[in-house]
Design an enzyme around this catalytic site. Sequence first.
Site, PDB file in Angstrom:
ATOM      1  N   HIS A  82       0.845  -1.187   0.000  1.00 55.25           N
ATOM      2  CA  HIS A  82       0.000   0.000   0.000  1.00 55.25           C
ATOM      3  C   HIS A  82       0.879   1.234   0.000  1.00 55.25           C
ATOM      4  O   HIS A  82       1.872   1.308   0.710  1.00 55.25           O
ATOM      5  CB  HIS A  82      -0.918   0.023   1.219  1.00 55.25           C
ATOM      6  CG  HIS A  82      -2.179   0.797   0.977  1.00 55.25           C
ATOM      7  ND1 HIS A  82      -3.327   0.212   0.498  1.00 55.25           N
ATOM      8  CD2 HIS A  82      -2.461   2.114   1.109  1.00 55.25           C
ATOM      9  CE1 HIS A  82      -4.272   1.126   0.366  1.00 55.25           C
ATOM     10  NE2 HIS A  82      -3.774   2.296   0.732  1.00 55.25           N
ATOM     11  N   ASP A 161     -13.802   2.943   6.366  1.00 53.61           N
ATOM     12  CA  ASP A 161     -12.758   3.641   5.608  1.00 53.61           C
ATOM     13  C   ASP A 161     -13.302   4.131   4.277  1.00 53.61           C
ATOM     14  O   ASP A 161     -12.989   5.242   3.846  1.00 53.61           O
ATOM     15  CB  ASP A 161     -11.535   2.751   5.366  1.00 53.61           C
ATOM     16  CG  ASP A 161     -10.474   3.520   4.578  1.00 53.61           C
ATOM     17  OD1 ASP A 161     -10.047   4.580   5.071  1.00 53.61           O
ATOM     18  OD2 ASP A 161     -10.103   3.104   3.468  1.00 53.61           O
ATOM     19  N   ARG A 168     -12.810  12.689   3.348  1.00 52.76           N
ATOM     20  CA  ARG A 168     -11.513  13.357   3.514  1.00 52.76           C
ATOM     21  C   ARG A 168     -11.055  13.973   2.204  1.00 52.76           C
ATOM     22  O   ARG A 168     -10.479  15.062   2.173  1.00 52.76           O
ATOM     23  CB  ARG A 168     -10.457  12.364   4.027  1.00 52.76           C
ATOM     24  CG  ARG A 168     -10.644  11.992   5.483  1.00 52.76           C
ATOM     25  CD  ARG A 168      -9.764  10.816   5.859  1.00 52.76           C
ATOM     26  NE  ARG A 168      -8.358  11.062   5.619  1.00 52.76           N
ATOM     27  CZ  ARG A 168      -7.484  10.143   5.195  1.00 52.76           C
ATOM     28  NH1 ARG A 168      -7.869   8.895   4.979  1.00 52.76           N
ATOM     29  NH2 ARG A 168      -6.237  10.452   5.008  1.00 52.76           N
ATOM     30  N   SER A 183      -6.537   4.663   7.991  1.00 47.04           N
ATOM     31  CA  SER A 183      -7.137   4.330   6.699  1.00 47.04           C
ATOM     32  C   SER A 183      -6.386   3.172   6.052  1.00 47.04           C
ATOM     33  O   SER A 183      -6.975   2.176   5.609  1.00 47.04           O
ATOM     34  CB  SER A 183      -7.098   5.575   5.803  1.00 47.04           C
ATOM     35  OG  SER A 183      -7.351   5.255   4.467  1.00 47.04           O
ATOM     36  N   LYS A 187      -7.609  -1.170   6.218  1.00 47.50           N
ATOM     37  CA  LYS A 187      -7.836  -1.947   4.986  1.00 47.50           C
ATOM     38  C   LYS A 187      -6.927  -3.171   4.949  1.00 47.50           C
ATOM     39  O   LYS A 187      -7.340  -4.261   4.559  1.00 47.50           O
ATOM     40  CB  LYS A 187      -7.533  -1.084   3.749  1.00 47.50           C
ATOM     41  CG  LYS A 187      -8.611  -0.066   3.429  1.00 47.50           C
ATOM     42  CD  LYS A 187      -8.429   0.517   2.043  1.00 47.50           C
ATOM     43  CE  LYS A 187      -7.338   1.547   1.938  1.00 47.50           C
ATOM     44  NZ  LYS A 187      -7.683   2.868   2.393  1.00 47.50           N
TER      45      LYS A 187
HETATM   46  N1  URA Z   1      -4.023   5.588   1.151  1.00 43.85           N
HETATM   47  C1  URA Z   1      -5.094   5.253   1.900  1.00 43.85           C
HETATM   48  O1  URA Z   1      -5.663   4.195   1.729  1.00 43.85           O
HETATM   49  N2  URA Z   1      -5.503   6.117   2.820  1.00 43.85           N
HETATM   50  C2  URA Z   1      -4.895   7.297   3.044  1.00 43.85           C
HETATM   51  O2  URA Z   1      -5.324   8.021   3.908  1.00 43.85           O
HETATM   52  C3  URA Z   1      -3.782   7.637   2.261  1.00 43.85           C
HETATM   53  C4  URA Z   1      -3.359   6.761   1.311  1.00 43.85           C
END
Ligand code: URA
Length: 439
Positions: A82, A161, A168, A183, A187
């Site tokens: 990620h 999320d 956001r 966030s 996930k």
């Molecule tokens: N990626 C995400 O999933 N969330 C964030 O807040 C920033 C990058």
Amino acid sequence: MTMQEIIAHKRDNQPLTTAEIARFVQGVASGTVPDYQAAALLMAIYLRGMDRRETIDLTLAMARSGTQLDLHDIVPYVVDKHSSGGVGDKTTLVVLPLVAACGVPVGKMSGRGLGSSGGTLDKMESIRGWSCDLTLPQFRAQLAEVGLVLAGQTAQLAPADGKLYALRDVTATVASMPLIAASIMSKKLAAGADGIVLDVKVGSGAFMPTVPEARKLAQIMVAIGSDAGRDMVALLSDMNQPLGHAVGNALEVQEALASLRGAGPAGFWAHCLDVAAHMVVLAGQAATLDQARQKLLAARDSGRALAKFRQMVAAQGGDVAQVDNPALLPQAALVERVNAPQAGYVAALDTGALGWAAVHLGAGRAVKGEAIDHAVGLVMPVKVGDWLPAGAELATIHANDPARLAAARQAILAAITWSAEPVSPLPHIYETITGATNG
Ligand code: URA
């Protein structure tokens, strides 16, 4: 306890209790907390911050807002990666099929565009018919059959999320360490990965502009993952210039496909190889990063990685003709070159401004749920340290509106700092953080 009280506590700089955080997250997931209250609390968190305990509570509450996948009946070890968000960051599109083509199953939950940063799902939706809306049985079946699955948040997986992320994006509350950590890690925990590589971006196009801030974000995410029993690696990687050349959805898919064919920008490919090598080592498929790189190169050069991408697109309803022939991807009506107004070395690029230029062309959203224009964006081959003669190509703008094209031209010219003296190229990776940490 009411939402007004919770918002007031954070507004007044009091740490939120575990129960207050759980109440907020459950209310967001169930839809009983309206957007205006969620947005108010997000802004209070943005301004006041959260301590370590609050950040962990928020992450765990968000991960538990839906189902937490356990995939061990299908595959013994799942890896995931990620990015914390950057401009031109199409790494996932290359790294996932590369790693999967090495026999390492990858199940990933991605996001949409966020502020000036693009989102993997928006990029992938440039491919006609491709869908990230997978049910849990579909997610599991595809992981078993294809070894590669790329999904979005659903009502089942980290739904809190999904909702907070979209809010956001349009309330200027993205660049907050606890909100990013929660966030991303909610996930990752929900999607059931055993090994996770975090690509934490640092610089003018990242949400963390400095190495110390990025390190802090990386450390808390690594600690959350390690506590949950996951194998963790975080790379602090540069985002003081766009990653690769393309910024914008279909343009980035084209560049990712070129990279899978061995014809992408060298710096972007080097980055993909680093991230992918860590995933392969975590999965125990190579003893060293160098061995992993050799496997990954073979997966690219044999065409297996591209074939894996194609298989994933087909499994998720996408038009593989666009994979085979990227010229069929959405194309903008207006394509114009921007030339260097002077000779000189490129000393700095305001990468966030370049990301916003793409958003204003229509590649990102101004309001929640807005449709985006997959065709628009910019292609900027220029890197910090390059010397350019006056009139050399700085960028090409892809637009569907003349006024937006003109604004993008101004933004690109204003984003460059010139120097008469030579300037060193930027490093690629600043630091690597592994395993448990005291953060
Ligand atoms: N990626 C995400 O999933 N969330 C964030 O807040 C920033 C990058």
